[in-house]
Design an enzyme around this catalytic site. Structure first.
Site, PDB file in Angstrom:
ATOM      1  N   GLU A 167       2.724  -4.190   1.127  1.00 60.09           N
ATOM      2  CA  GLU A 167       1.395  -4.811   1.012  1.00 60.09           C
ATOM      3  C   GLU A 167       0.358  -4.287   2.007  1.00 60.09           C
ATOM      4  O   GLU A 167      -0.763  -3.931   1.603  1.00 60.09           O
ATOM      5  CB  GLU A 167       1.520  -6.343   1.122  1.00 60.09           C
ATOM      6  CG  GLU A 167       2.056  -7.027  -0.119  1.00 60.09           C
ATOM      7  CD  GLU A 167       3.565  -7.016  -0.223  1.00 60.09           C
ATOM      8  OE1 GLU A 167       4.222  -6.269   0.519  1.00 60.09           O
ATOM      9  OE2 GLU A 167       4.087  -7.759  -1.067  1.00 60.09           O
TER      10      GLU A 167
HETATM   11  N1  ACO Z   1       3.232  -1.082 -11.293  1.00 58.31           N
HETATM   12  C1  ACO Z   1       3.070  -0.544 -12.516  1.00 58.31           C
HETATM   13  N2  ACO Z   1       3.871   0.413 -13.025  1.00 58.31           N
HETATM   14  C2  ACO Z   1       4.884   0.822 -12.240  1.00 58.31           C
HETATM   15  C3  ACO Z   1       5.115   0.304 -10.957  1.00 58.31           C
HETATM   16  C4  ACO Z   1       4.229  -0.703 -10.481  1.00 58.31           C
HETATM   17  N3  ACO Z   1       4.392  -1.298  -9.291  1.00 58.31           N
HETATM   18  N4  ACO Z   1       6.197   0.922 -10.425  1.00 58.31           N
HETATM   19  C5  ACO Z   1       6.624   1.796 -11.342  1.00 58.31           C
HETATM   20  N5  ACO Z   1       5.838   1.749 -12.439  1.00 58.31           N
HETATM   21  C6  ACO Z   1       5.947   2.541 -13.664  1.00 58.31           C
HETATM   22  C7  ACO Z   1       5.563   3.988 -13.412  1.00 58.31           C
HETATM   23  O1  ACO Z   1       4.170   4.146 -13.494  1.00 58.31           O
HETATM   24  C8  ACO Z   1       6.333   4.688 -14.520  1.00 58.31           C
HETATM   25  O2  ACO Z   1       5.620   4.518 -15.702  1.00 58.31           O
HETATM   26  P1  ACO Z   1       5.562   5.743 -16.785  1.00 58.31           P
HETATM   27  O3  ACO Z   1       6.982   5.912 -17.229  1.00 58.31           O
HETATM   28  O4  ACO Z   1       4.652   5.228 -17.840  1.00 58.31           O
HETATM   29  O5  ACO Z   1       5.040   6.929 -16.039  1.00 58.31           O
HETATM   30  C9  ACO Z   1       7.605   3.851 -14.634  1.00 58.31           C
HETATM   31  O6  ACO Z   1       7.313   2.580 -14.051  1.00 58.31           O
HETATM   32  C10 ACO Z   1       8.767   4.438 -13.876  1.00 58.31           C
HETATM   33  O7  ACO Z   1       8.344   4.677 -12.546  1.00 58.31           O
HETATM   34  P2  ACO Z   1       8.781   6.003 -11.739  1.00 58.31           P
HETATM   35  O8  ACO Z   1       7.872   6.109 -10.557  1.00 58.31           O
HETATM   36  O9  ACO Z   1       8.842   7.165 -12.672  1.00 58.31           O
HETATM   37  O10 ACO Z   1      10.260   5.587 -11.334  1.00 58.31           O
HETATM   38  P3  ACO Z   1      11.094   6.035 -10.064  1.00 58.31           P
HETATM   39  O11 ACO Z   1      12.426   5.420 -10.261  1.00 58.31           O
HETATM   40  O12 ACO Z   1      10.986   7.501  -9.866  1.00 58.31           O
HETATM   41  O13 ACO Z   1      10.373   5.324  -8.811  1.00 58.31           O
HETATM   42  C11 ACO Z   1       9.459   3.486  -7.591  1.00 58.31           C
HETATM   43  C12 ACO Z   1      10.426   3.947  -8.678  1.00 58.31           C
HETATM   44  C13 ACO Z   1       9.885   4.026  -6.220  1.00 58.31           C
HETATM   45  C14 ACO Z   1       9.528   1.966  -7.598  1.00 58.31           C
HETATM   46  C15 ACO Z   1       8.021   3.996  -7.872  1.00 58.31           C
HETATM   47  O14 ACO Z   1       7.720   3.740  -9.237  1.00 58.31           O
HETATM   48  C16 ACO Z   1       6.944   3.328  -7.036  1.00 58.31           C
HETATM   49  O15 ACO Z   1       6.765   3.689  -5.888  1.00 58.31           O
HETATM   50  N6  ACO Z   1       6.224   2.363  -7.618  1.00 58.31           N
HETATM   51  C17 ACO Z   1       5.078   1.729  -6.969  1.00 58.31           C
HETATM   52  C18 ACO Z   1       5.546   0.710  -5.921  1.00 58.31           C
HETATM   53  C19 ACO Z   1       4.387  -0.057  -5.316  1.00 58.31           C
HETATM   54  O16 ACO Z   1       3.561   0.474  -4.585  1.00 58.31           O
HETATM   55  N7  ACO Z   1       4.311  -1.394  -5.604  1.00 58.31           N
HETATM   56  C20 ACO Z   1       3.311  -2.274  -5.076  1.00 58.31           C
HETATM   57  C21 ACO Z   1       3.900  -3.052  -3.892  1.00 58.31           C
HETATM   58  S1  ACO Z   1       2.778  -4.182  -3.110  1.00 58.31           S
HETATM   59  C22 ACO Z   1       3.016  -5.663  -3.868  1.00 58.31           C
HETATM   60  O17 ACO Z   1       3.944  -5.875  -4.584  1.00 58.31           O
HETATM   61  C23 ACO Z   1       2.003  -6.806  -3.643  1.00 58.31           C
END
Ligand code: ACO
Length: 276
Positions: A167
């Protein structure tokens, strides 16, 4: 429930908001009797998005907590697919948002605080002394997902688990009830370091920091959780509840207060047994 009356009212309204929709639409599965009679399993079920979370999912979690069947004494929380949860669905921060989901409330809205409380209701009930909650974490638990794991009483991690309080890196504070358990478990300096660096903690470090009760190979996660659930269910319900309440109070008590609480609870428990 550990949530106060007003929180329960908010959860009720959250449930009303969910009326007509089903848990599947909220990205959730709820299986009573899994992995054993007396238990239930909640599965975050948007694996194609790594179980990214929306307010609808948080309201769904609150609704499950409100409607939990009385026979359920252990609740397992897990994610479908390779990740526990990638945290909030980042599309919510874009003008397009998430199809079918309400946009995030604006901080300019006077009801902003109330709205966050409604989201928090999805997390708060997992501390209820009537249940023991167990997070079964494989892969990433990021942000709101990490906070969900922190809201559970116990955490069993697969050895590929990766925890991250993302966050602050996104200009947010963690506000889904994760800050208190994090500080309680790892202490203030480490909690500060983990939050303000948003660094990722692997399973071995998580165990060293007491963020995991158990770390097992990924193929053994379900079995390890099943064994833990069976052990938890072997305790008499009234004893389990009274013990959890006693332990939850302990940090806020002096030794004298806690010793008195132990006597009081023991007497009540054993007297109830006499009258059975
Ligand atoms: N929101 C929306 N879509 C997401 C999110 C998310 N938080 N995380 C993953 N996805 C989607 C990706 O865009 C991807 O979609 P696509 O297939 O259409 O391209 C799919 O899920 C798979 O994601 P990948 O990144 O390809 O999967 P991988 O296993 O390589 O990585 C990981 C997983 C590490 C979780 C990565 O997706 C990531 O870093 N996600 C974002 C995490 C983030 O910043 N979350 C917010 C936290 S703050 C809070 O929760 C308030």
């Amino acid at each position: 429930m550990t949530a106060g009356q007003s929180d329960l009212a908010r959860a009720d309204s959250a449930r009303a908001d969910l009326a007509g929709a089903d848990l599947a639409r909220a990205g959730l599965r709820f299986d009573v009797g899994v992995p054993a009679p007396g238990a239930a399993t909640i599965t975050l079920d948007r694996s194609q998005r790594r179980n990214a979370m929306t307010p609808g999912m948080w309201y769904g979690l609150a609704a499950i907590g409100q409607a939990l069947p009385p026979e359920v004494r252990v609740v397992v929380v897990q994610g479908a697919g390779p990740s526990f949860s990638a945290g909030i669905d980042l599309r919510l921060f874009t003008p397009e948002g998430v199809p079918g989901e309400d946009p995030l409330h604006s901080p300019a809205d006077p009801g902003f605080d109330e709205w966050i409380a409604g989201c928090q209701a999805g997390y708060r009930w997992l501390r209820d002394p009537a249940i023991v909650s167990v997070a079964a974490v494989r892969g990433h638990a990021i942000g709101a997902g990490f906070q969900l794991a922190l809201s559970c009483d116990l955490r069993v991690l697969a050895d590929d688990a990766r925890l991250c309080m993302k966050e602050p890196a996104l200009g947010l504070v963690p506000d889904l009830t994760g800050t208190k358990p994090l500080v309680d478990i790892v202490g203030l300096p480490r909690a500060l370091e983990l939050c303000l660096t948003s660094r990722t903690v692997g399973a071995a470090e998580a165990a060293a920091l007491r963020l995991a009760e158990l770390v097992v190979p990924g193929t053994e996660l379900d079995g390890a959780v099943g064994d833990l659930v069976a052990a938890l269910l072997a305790v008499e319900p009234a004893v389990g509840r009274a013990t959890k309440e006693l332990l939850q109070q302990a940090p806020g008590h002096t030794l004298d207060e806690q010793a008195a609480a132990e006597r009081r609870v023991q007497a009540a428990l054993q007297r109830a047994r006499l009258s059975d």
